[in-house]
Motif scaffolding. Structure first.
Motif: not given
Length: 154
Positions: A22-28, A45-48, A53-56
């Motif tokens: 989830x953090x890596x998705x935000x980083x992307x 970063x925050x939104x992604x 994280x909500x999906x997980x």
């Protein structure tokens, strides 16, 4: 409704690695928005991270419970009197029942990141479902809770 002799509750939470993903998705997302400036970068970063994280979290929010005279698995609620024999499945046997041994009429509550499962026969003649396949980190304890609930009802 009387409580079962051995209450059981299990949440099929997502593995810890999914939170890192989830953090890596935000980083992307932040890297995609990098050319637009610092504020869009932080927003990405925050939104992604938040969306991933909500999906997980929602995928890992299913619960299996034995409450009173019922088995509640996800959105399904089945009286224990309609359930028959249980079979604890190790990782190899669980994979077989998820794939080539699976019956299309069966109720499958599965999570690929949980290797073990419990197979519960459905004995209700009105129900076309032959069995329930329930991913569980502790299938032995779930089987014991179902047996205790059946004995408490009888």
């Amino acid at each position: 409704m009387p409580l079962s002799a051995t209450p059981y509750e299990e949440r099929l939470t997502a593995p810890r690695s999914w939170w890192l993903i989830s953090f890596l998705v935000g980083l992307a997302m932040a890297l995609v928005l990098l050319p637009f400036g610092t504020l869009p970068l932080l927003g990405g970063l925050v939104g992604g991270t938040a969306v991933a994280a909500v999906m997980a979290s929602s995928y890992g929010s299913l619960r299996i419970r034995v409450v009173g005279d019922s088995l509640i698995a996800g959105e399904a609620k089945i009286p224990v009197t309609a359930l028959g024999a249980t079979e604890v499945l190790d990782a190899e046997e669980a994979r077989a029942w998820r794939t080539y041994k699976a019956d299309t009429r069966a109720f499958l509550l599965l999570r690929s990141y949980i290797p073990t499962a419990l197979k519960v026969e459905v004995i209700d003649p009105e129900d076309p479902t032959p069995y329930l396949y329930l991913s569980s980190r502790d299938p032995e304890r779930l089987a014991q809770a179902l047996e205790a609930a059946r004995k408490a009802v009888a």
